[in-house]
Structures are given as structure tokens and as C-alpha cells.
Scaffold this motif. Structure first.
Motif, PDB file in Angstrom:
ATOM      1  N   CYS A   5       0.830  -1.200   0.000  1.00  0.00           N
ATOM      2  CA  CYS A   5       0.000   0.000   0.000  1.00  0.00           C
ATOM      3  C   CYS A   5       0.865   1.250   0.000  1.00  0.00           C
ATOM      4  O   CYS A   5       1.964   1.265   0.534  1.00  0.00           O
ATOM      5  CB  CYS A   5      -0.945  -0.002   1.191  1.00  0.00           C
ATOM      6  N   GLN A   9      -1.907   5.463   3.311  1.00  0.00           N
ATOM      7  CA  GLN A   9      -3.171   4.746   3.136  1.00  0.00           C
ATOM      8  C   GLN A   9      -3.522   4.015   4.422  1.00  0.00           C
ATOM      9  O   GLN A   9      -2.713   3.288   4.971  1.00  0.00           O
ATOM     10  CB  GLN A   9      -3.084   3.734   1.993  1.00  0.00           C
ATOM     11  N   SER A  49     -11.650  -5.050  -3.939  1.00  0.00           N
ATOM     12  CA  SER A  49     -11.493  -3.933  -4.876  1.00  0.00           C
ATOM     13  C   SER A  49     -10.920  -2.695  -4.191  1.00  0.00           C
ATOM     14  O   SER A  49     -10.012  -2.046  -4.718  1.00  0.00           O
ATOM     15  CB  SER A  49     -12.833  -3.576  -5.523  1.00  0.00           C
ATOM     16  N   ARG A  50     -11.447  -2.357  -3.016  1.00  0.00           N
ATOM     17  CA  ARG A  50     -10.952  -1.192  -2.271  1.00  0.00           C
ATOM     18  C   ARG A  50      -9.489  -1.371  -1.886  1.00  0.00           C
ATOM     19  O   ARG A  50      -8.674  -0.459  -2.020  1.00  0.00           O
ATOM     20  CB  ARG A  50     -11.777  -0.964  -1.003  1.00  0.00           C
ATOM     21  N   ARG A  53      -7.235  -0.908  -4.883  1.00  0.00           N
ATOM     22  CA  ARG A  53      -7.112   0.514  -5.239  1.00  0.00           C
ATOM     23  C   ARG A  53      -6.207   1.255  -4.265  1.00  0.00           C
ATOM     24  O   ARG A  53      -5.421   2.110  -4.669  1.00  0.00           O
ATOM     25  CB  ARG A  53      -8.480   1.164  -5.318  1.00  0.00           C
ATOM     26  N   LYS A  54      -6.291   0.927  -2.990  1.00  0.00           N
ATOM     27  CA  LYS A  54      -5.432   1.575  -2.003  1.00  0.00           C
ATOM     28  C   LYS A  54      -3.966   1.213  -2.192  1.00  0.00           C
ATOM     29  O   LYS A  54      -3.083   1.910  -1.714  1.00  0.00           O
ATOM     30  CB  LYS A  54      -5.890   1.231  -0.581  1.00  0.00           C
ATOM     31  N   GLY A  56      -2.678   1.132  -5.121  1.00  0.00           N
ATOM     32  CA  GLY A  56      -2.259   1.801  -6.348  1.00  0.00           C
ATOM     33  C   GLY A  56      -2.619   1.093  -7.642  1.00  0.00           C
ATOM     34  O   GLY A  56      -2.206   1.521  -8.712  1.00  0.00           O
ATOM     35  N   LEU A  57      -3.378   0.015  -7.556  1.00  0.00           N
ATOM     36  CA  LEU A  57      -3.812  -0.692  -8.750  1.00  0.00           C
ATOM     37  C   LEU A  57      -5.297  -0.435  -8.942  1.00  0.00           C
ATOM     38  O   LEU A  57      -5.992  -0.028  -8.022  1.00  0.00           O
ATOM     39  CB  LEU A  57      -3.529  -2.183  -8.623  1.00  0.00           C
ATOM     40  N   HIS A  58      -5.796  -0.675 -10.146  1.00  0.00           N
ATOM     41  CA  HIS A  58      -7.182  -0.339 -10.440  1.00  0.00           C
ATOM     42  C   HIS A  58      -8.136  -1.515 -10.393  1.00  0.00           C
ATOM     43  O   HIS A  58      -9.323  -1.330 -10.151  1.00  0.00           O
ATOM     44  CB  HIS A  58      -7.285   0.345 -11.811  1.00  0.00           C
ATOM     45  N   SER A  59      -7.635  -2.717 -10.644  1.00  0.00           N
ATOM     46  CA  SER A  59      -8.529  -3.875 -10.723  1.00  0.00           C
ATOM     47  C   SER A  59      -7.741  -5.170 -10.556  1.00  0.00           C
ATOM     48  O   SER A  59      -6.505  -5.157 -10.512  1.00  0.00           O
ATOM     49  CB  SER A  59      -9.232  -3.894 -12.084  1.00  0.00           C
ATOM     50  N   ASP A  62      -5.161  -5.636 -13.189  1.00  0.00           N
ATOM     51  CA  ASP A  62      -3.867  -5.017 -12.899  1.00  0.00           C
ATOM     52  C   ASP A  62      -3.035  -5.878 -11.954  1.00  0.00           C
ATOM     53  O   ASP A  62      -1.819  -5.969 -12.095  1.00  0.00           O
ATOM     54  CB  ASP A  62      -4.054  -3.625 -12.286  1.00  0.00           C
ATOM     55  N   SER A  66       0.568  -7.362 -12.897  1.00  0.00           N
ATOM     56  CA  SER A  66       1.729  -7.146 -12.035  1.00  0.00           C
ATOM     57  C   SER A  66       2.371  -8.478 -11.656  1.00  0.00           C
ATOM     58  O   SER A  66       3.591  -8.592 -11.578  1.00  0.00           O
ATOM     59  CB  SER A  66       1.330  -6.400 -10.766  1.00  0.00           C
TER      60      SER A  66
END
Length: 78
Positions: A5, A9, A49-50, A53-54, A56-59, A62, A66
Motif C-alpha cells: 500500500c 493509506q 477492490s478497495r 485501489r489503495k 495503487g492498482l485499479h482492478s 492489474d 503485475s
């Protein structure tokens, strides 16, 4: 470890569980859906999902990308 993270965050305990599950099961992640990951980590898909995103990835896409990049980087070092 795949997911880290960003500084500053704040994660809920459920988000930490989600990230820990993903990081501890990297071999399986590419074959699991977000629903399966959520079920195995005992959290909701929204929490997954949250947490992603925290970090730094979108989905999940991603996350999988990675993971593939990480694997490719390790193989080229050998």
C-alpha cells in the motif's frame, strides 16, 4: 510480496486480510476470480477492490498483470 500500500493509506482490518491473502497465495491468484478470492479471504468483493485501489492498482486485471511482470522479472535474473 506483490501488493504494497502507498504511504498514508489507512487499511481496515478486512482490507489487510484481503491483501495478506493475495500476497500469501500468489501462485493461485491468476486462476481465481475476485469472488473466489473474497470467499477464501472471508471478505467481500468490494473489500478486495478497495484494498487493491489503495495499493495503487485499479482492478484484479492489474494485479494479474503485475504478477506476470513480477514472474518475468524473476525469470530473467536467473
Amino acid at each position: 510480496m506483490l501488493l504494497k500500500c502507498e504511504a498514508g493509506q489507512k487499511l481496515t482490518s478486512s482490507e489487510r486480510l484481503a491483501i495478506e491473502y493475495i500476497n500469501n497465495h500468489l501462485q493461485e491468484i491468476s486462476e481465481l476470480t475476485i469472488s473466489e478470492i473474497a470467499e477464501r479471504a472471508f471478505v467481500s468483493t468490494a473489500t478486495i477492490s478497495r484494498a487493491i485501489r489503495k495499493c495503487g492498482l485499479h482492478s484484479m486485471l492489474d494485479v494479474r498483470y503485475s504478477l506476470v511482470e513480477n514472474e518475468a522479472g524473476r525469470q530473467s535474473v536467473i
